[in-house]
Design a protein around this motif. Structure first.
Motif, PDB file in Angstrom:
ATOM      1  N   ALA A  67       0.688  -1.405  -0.083  1.00  0.00           N
ATOM      2  CA  ALA A  67      -0.035  -0.012   0.046  1.00  0.00           C
ATOM      3  C   ALA A  67       0.916   1.311  -0.017  1.00  0.00           C
ATOM      4  CB  ALA A  67      -1.082  -0.076   1.259  1.00  0.00           C
ATOM      5  N   GLU A  68       1.821   1.332   0.993  1.00  0.00           N
ATOM      6  CA  GLU A  68       2.678   2.579   0.937  1.00  0.00           C
ATOM      7  C   GLU A  68       3.359   3.106  -0.226  1.00  0.00           C
ATOM      8  OE1 GLU A  68       6.473   2.344   3.248  1.00  0.00           O
ATOM      9  OE2 GLU A  68       5.973   0.405   3.476  1.00  0.00           O
ATOM     10  N   HIS A  69       3.466   2.101  -1.482  1.00  0.00           N
ATOM     11  CA  HIS A  69       4.202   2.328  -2.461  1.00  0.00           C
ATOM     12  C   HIS A  69       3.072   2.853  -3.639  1.00  0.00           C
ATOM     13  CE1 HIS A  69       7.509   0.832  -0.698  1.00  0.00           C
ATOM     14  NE2 HIS A  69       7.166  -0.472  -0.701  1.00  0.00           N
ATOM     15  N   LEU A  70       1.645   2.792  -3.514  1.00  0.00           N
ATOM     16  CA  LEU A  70       0.816   3.022  -4.379  1.00  0.00           C
ATOM     17  C   LEU A  70       0.804   4.693  -4.679  1.00  0.00           C
ATOM     18  CD1 LEU A  70      -2.037   0.511  -3.668  1.00  0.00           C
ATOM     19  CD2 LEU A  70      -0.092   0.200  -5.241  1.00  0.00           C
ATOM     20  N   ASP A  71       0.395   4.959  -6.003  1.00  0.00           N
ATOM     21  CA  ASP A  71       0.036   6.510  -6.235  1.00  0.00           C
ATOM     22  C   ASP A  71      -1.346   6.604  -6.211  1.00  0.00           C
ATOM     23  OD1 ASP A  71       2.893   7.249  -6.630  1.00  0.00           O
ATOM     24  OD2 ASP A  71       2.936   5.949  -8.059  1.00  0.00           O
ATOM     25  N   GLY A  72      -2.018   5.460  -6.615  1.00  0.00           N
ATOM     26  CA  GLY A  72      -3.700   5.743  -6.617  1.00  0.00           C
ATOM     27  C   GLY A  72      -4.212   4.536  -6.379  1.00  0.00           C
ATOM     28  N   GLY A 103     -13.616  -7.170   2.006  1.00  0.00           N
ATOM     29  CA  GLY A 103     -11.960  -7.347   2.127  1.00  0.00           C
ATOM     30  C   GLY A 103     -11.764  -6.852   0.746  1.00  0.00           C
ATOM     31  N   TYR A 104     -12.478  -7.076  -0.161  1.00  0.00           N
ATOM     32  CA  TYR A 104     -11.747  -6.628  -1.517  1.00  0.00           C
ATOM     33  C   TYR A 104     -12.322  -5.247  -2.132  1.00  0.00           C
ATOM     34  CZ  TYR A 104     -16.174  -8.877  -3.458  1.00  0.00           C
ATOM     35  OH  TYR A 104     -17.583  -8.882  -3.705  1.00  0.00           O
ATOM     36  N   TRP A 105     -12.954  -4.547  -1.278  1.00  0.00           N
ATOM     37  CA  TRP A 105     -13.414  -3.286  -1.779  1.00  0.00           C
ATOM     38  C   TRP A 105     -13.535  -2.224  -0.460  1.00  0.00           C
ATOM     39  CZ3 TRP A 105     -17.712  -0.286  -0.355  1.00  0.00           C
ATOM     40  CH2 TRP A 105     -18.617  -1.212   0.687  1.00  0.00           C
ATOM     41  N   LEU A 106     -13.902  -2.199   0.508  1.00  0.00           N
ATOM     42  CA  LEU A 106     -14.023  -1.432   1.667  1.00  0.00           C
ATOM     43  C   LEU A 106     -12.782  -1.361   2.428  1.00  0.00           C
ATOM     44  CD1 LEU A 106     -15.705   0.627   3.167  1.00  0.00           C
ATOM     45  CD2 LEU A 106     -16.673  -1.196   4.511  1.00  0.00           C
ATOM     46  N   THR A 107     -12.319  -2.481   2.913  1.00  0.00           N
ATOM     47  CA  THR A 107     -11.018  -2.205   3.496  1.00  0.00           C
ATOM     48  C   THR A 107      -9.888  -1.731   2.772  1.00  0.00           C
ATOM     49  OG1 THR A 107     -10.608  -4.650   3.301  1.00  0.00           O
ATOM     50  CG2 THR A 107     -11.487  -3.780   5.286  1.00  0.00           C
ATOM     51  N   PRO A 108      -9.827  -2.059   1.475  1.00  0.00           N
ATOM     52  CA  PRO A 108      -8.567  -1.269   0.613  1.00  0.00           C
ATOM     53  C   PRO A 108      -8.815   0.181   0.650  1.00  0.00           C
ATOM     54  CG  PRO A 108      -9.413  -3.142  -0.532  1.00  0.00           C
ATOM     55  CD  PRO A 108     -10.268  -3.166   0.792  1.00  0.00           C
ATOM     56  N   LEU A 113      -6.958   5.651   2.208  1.00  0.00           N
ATOM     57  CA  LEU A 113      -7.244   6.884   3.032  1.00  0.00           C
ATOM     58  C   LEU A 113      -6.072   6.937   4.178  1.00  0.00           C
ATOM     59  CD1 LEU A 113     -11.062   7.196   3.321  1.00  0.00           C
ATOM     60  CD2 LEU A 113      -9.591   8.076   1.587  1.00  0.00           C
ATOM     61  N   GLN A 114      -5.857   5.919   4.782  1.00  0.00           N
ATOM     62  CA  GLN A 114      -4.547   5.849   5.935  1.00  0.00           C
ATOM     63  C   GLN A 114      -3.318   6.156   5.367  1.00  0.00           C
ATOM     64  OE1 GLN A 114      -5.325   4.886   9.356  1.00  0.00           O
ATOM     65  NE2 GLN A 114      -3.521   6.504   9.161  1.00  0.00           N
ATOM     66  N   HIS A 115      -3.197   5.932   4.105  1.00  0.00           N
ATOM     67  CA  HIS A 115      -1.591   6.299   3.539  1.00  0.00           C
ATOM     68  C   HIS A 115      -1.953   7.644   2.833  1.00  0.00           C
ATOM     69  CE1 HIS A 115       0.463   2.665   4.442  1.00  0.00           C
ATOM     70  NE2 HIS A 115      -0.502   2.173   4.573  1.00  0.00           N
ATOM     71  N   GLY A 116      -3.013   8.191   2.743  1.00  0.00           N
ATOM     72  CA  GLY A 116      -3.126   9.510   1.885  1.00  0.00           C
ATOM     73  C   GLY A 116      -3.173   9.304   0.457  1.00  0.00           C
ATOM     74  N   ILE A 117      -3.481   8.128  -0.220  1.00  0.00           N
ATOM     75  CA  ILE A 117      -3.565   7.722  -1.451  1.00  0.00           C
ATOM     76  C   ILE A 117      -4.636   8.339  -2.037  1.00  0.00           C
ATOM     77  CG2 ILE A 117      -3.189   5.827  -3.152  1.00  0.00           C
ATOM     78  CD1 ILE A 117      -2.162   4.224  -0.755  1.00  0.00           C
ATOM     79  N   ARG A 365      -0.272  12.629  -2.883  1.00  0.00           N
ATOM     80  CA  ARG A 365      -0.990  12.214  -1.725  1.00  0.00           C
ATOM     81  C   ARG A 365      -1.721  13.378  -1.165  1.00  0.00           C
ATOM     82  NH1 ARG A 365       1.380   7.182   0.577  1.00  0.00           N
ATOM     83  NH2 ARG A 365       2.134   6.230  -1.351  1.00  0.00           N
ATOM     84  N   ARG A 366      -2.808  12.822  -0.403  1.00  0.00           N
ATOM     85  CA  ARG A 366      -3.817  13.840  -0.061  1.00  0.00           C
ATOM     86  C   ARG A 366      -3.956  13.822   1.573  1.00  0.00           C
ATOM     87  NH1 ARG A 366      -7.088  15.262  -4.022  1.00  0.00           N
ATOM     88  NH2 ARG A 366      -8.682  15.805  -2.732  1.00  0.00           N
ATOM     89  N   PRO A 367      -4.232  14.894   2.375  1.00  0.00           N
ATOM     90  CA  PRO A 367      -4.265  14.759   3.704  1.00  0.00           C
ATOM     91  C   PRO A 367      -5.246  14.168   4.275  1.00  0.00           C
ATOM     92  CG  PRO A 367      -5.026  16.940   2.712  1.00  0.00           C
ATOM     93  CD  PRO A 367      -4.656  15.994   1.449  1.00  0.00           C
ATOM     94  N   THR A 368      -5.656  12.907   4.297  1.00  0.00           N
ATOM     95  CA  THR A 368      -6.648  12.052   4.736  1.00  0.00           C
ATOM     96  C   THR A 368      -6.260  11.323   5.902  1.00  0.00           C
ATOM     97  OG1 THR A 368      -5.994  10.147   3.146  1.00  0.00           O
ATOM     98  CG2 THR A 368      -7.933  11.756   2.295  1.00  0.00           C
ATOM     99  N   GLN A 369      -4.964  11.349   6.221  1.00  0.00           N
ATOM    100  CA  GLN A 369      -4.598  10.511   7.350  1.00  0.00           C
ATOM    101  C   GLN A 369      -5.093  10.971   8.640  1.00  0.00           C
ATOM    102  OE1 GLN A 369      -2.454  11.761   4.955  1.00  0.00           O
ATOM    103  NE2 GLN A 369      -0.899  10.680   4.990  1.00  0.00           N
ATOM    104  N   GLN A 370      -5.345  12.229   9.056  1.00  0.00           N
ATOM    105  CA  GLN A 370      -5.912  12.723   9.948  1.00  0.00           C
ATOM    106  C   GLN A 370      -7.506  12.540  10.331  1.00  0.00           C
ATOM    107  OE1 GLN A 370      -5.756  17.122  10.246  1.00  0.00           O
ATOM    108  NE2 GLN A 370      -7.250  17.493  11.846  1.00  0.00           N
ATOM    109  N   ALA A 371      -8.087  12.398   9.238  1.00  0.00           N
ATOM    110  CA  ALA A 371      -9.514  11.857   9.365  1.00  0.00           C
ATOM    111  C   ALA A 371      -9.601  10.287   9.860  1.00  0.00           C
ATOM    112  CB  ALA A 371     -10.277  11.916   7.992  1.00  0.00           C
TER     113      ALA A 371
END
Length: 440
Positions: A67-72, A103-108, A113-117, A365-371
């Protein structure tokens, strides 16, 4: 040389179903056209690899490390925004820690969002199901913090739009409407010509979906086969994972042909694009026919769920099991024609969609980690409240059971119950005698 863009797309790309397999192919072509080098990670429950699969599929169990390597991140398309457990026969997550079927749509989506992608809803659908109360806060969170929420029909839009106060949920035609960008029916591929030769497909043909429920067409063909002497039938499974098989249609179909193997998605699309007409149930069977100007005789209810998005595109005809088809009328509908204005507009909408998706990926990246951090901070309270609610319900249920038990005990000790005991004994004795007489 700059690195390739890393993009994840999520859905059920590990099942043998034409529509599901199309989405990554279309996404990769459109993003590469706009971004240059793109490494598309196709995430589903289970790993798949060529040559036994059209492309590589990565298990969602590996998402935490990638996940941390993804751009979108793209969610969908297809009928994947769902909460029921029966997706396909024996289709479950690779391990019990992954929730089914989110597991194949909502958790991803939450991980993105956790990574700001940048989180992009790539026209998935719901098709007549609701969001259960436990999932509402999670779906709401993903909707309100995604910069691009597109779903493929108005019913899905209506359901999801009720969840988010700030989410902008819009309808976008299914991305399969963009197939003509990948396939030109005016230039048959060598693979298509070779497959036709191998299947002895030598005349103009109709494609028939290898599924139950096509009784009216089968009756037409068996009764009036002589009126269609110039045509062959191509019996074609669209979703083997859903039970499609040539044997479902039975025998005695004049000039019927079957393929030696199930073709990959683009080759299957090419077979549809060159047909004189298509008969079947599948949503993406219908879309493919429409975008190439081929008439589709559809056994699905066009007034229900996702299918309500299709009649405006023209040349889609409702096929009913118990209503006979006029052979002259049927014959008059066959043959390719120019696409409708609605279909051309859908293609243009998709051009705008992919332009925006590429733009969001470039923005980074977007500022979604705070949410997400705020949500995790509130989560213990949510879980405690849920636990308290469950305990309260359990206590109410226990109190109701005790009340019923007390009422029953009071009845057994009542004078009326004691006085009527002989009558109950007499009834049981009579029933026993009558039963014995019946067996003599």
């Amino acid at each position: 040389m700059s690195r390739a863009w890393q993009v994840g797309i999520f859905g059920t790309f590990d099942v043998a179903n034409y529509g599901d397999l199309l989405f990554p192919i279309i996404a990769e072509a459109e993003l590469s056209r706009r971004l240059g080098a793109v490494k598309l990670h196709r995430f589903s429950y289970h790993d798949k690899t060529p040559p036994h699969w059209p492309y590589e599929v990565t298990s969602v169990s590996r998402l935490p490390e990638i996940a941390e390597h993804l751009d979108g991140v793209l969610i969908g398309g297809g009928f994947i925004v769902r909460f029921d457990k029966v997706i396909a026969t024996d289709y479950y997550p690779p391990n019990a820690a992954i929730h089914h079927p989110t597991g194949y749509w909502l958790t991803p989506a939450l991980i993105a969002l956790q990574h700001g992608i940048p989180l992009i809803w790539n026209a998935p659908g719901m098709h007549c199901n609701e969001v259960p109360p436990w999932a509402v806060p999670l779906v709401k969170l993903t909707l309100e913090h995604s910069p691009h929420v597109k779903v493929r029909d108005t019913l899905s839009q209506a359901t999801l739009a009720r969840l988010g106060d700030t989410a902008k949920v819009e309808v976008l035609p299914d991305t399969a409407f963009g197939l003509p960008r990948l396939l030109d029916p005016q230039s048959p591929s060598a693979r298509f010509l070779a497959l036709c030769a191998e299947a002895d497909l030598t005349r103009p043909y109709l494609v028939v979906h290898a599924i139950a429920g096509l009784d009216s067409f089968l009756t037409l063909w068996r009764t009036h086969a002589a009126q269609f002497e110039d045509l062959q039938l191509l019996i074609l499974p669209i979703g083997p994972v859903l039970g499609d098989h040539e044997s479902v249609l039975g025998e005695n179909l004049a000039r019927a042909r079957r393929l030696p193997y199930w073709p990959d998605p683009l080759l299957l699309a090419e077979l549809l694009a060159h047909a004189e007409g298509v008969i079947g149930h599948s949503y993406h069977l219908a879309i493919t026919s429409l975008v190439f100007g081929v008439p589709i005789f559809c056994s699905a209810d066009l007034g229900t769920g996702k299918y309500t998005a299709l009649p405006c595109h023209g040349r889609i005809f409702q096929l009913r099991r118990d209503v006979a088809i006029d052979p002259l009328w049927f014959r008059a509908q066959l043959g390719r024609q120019p696409i409708s204005a609605a279909t051309a507009q859908a293609m243009q909408q998709l051009e705008t969609h992919w332009d925006r998706v590429a733009e969001l990926i470039r923005e980074g990246r977007r500022p979604t980690q705070q949410a997400l951090n705020q949500y995790w901070q509130a989560l213990p309270g949510v879980l405690e409240g849920l636990h308290t609610h469950i305990q309260h319900q359990a206590a109410e249920l226990q109190a109701e059971r005790e009340h019923q038990q007390h009422a029953l005990e009071a009845l057994h000790h009542s004078n009326s119950f004691k006085l009527t005991a002989p009558l109950r004994h007499l009834r049981r004795t009579l029933e026993k005698w009558l039963g014995a007489l019946r067996h003599d």
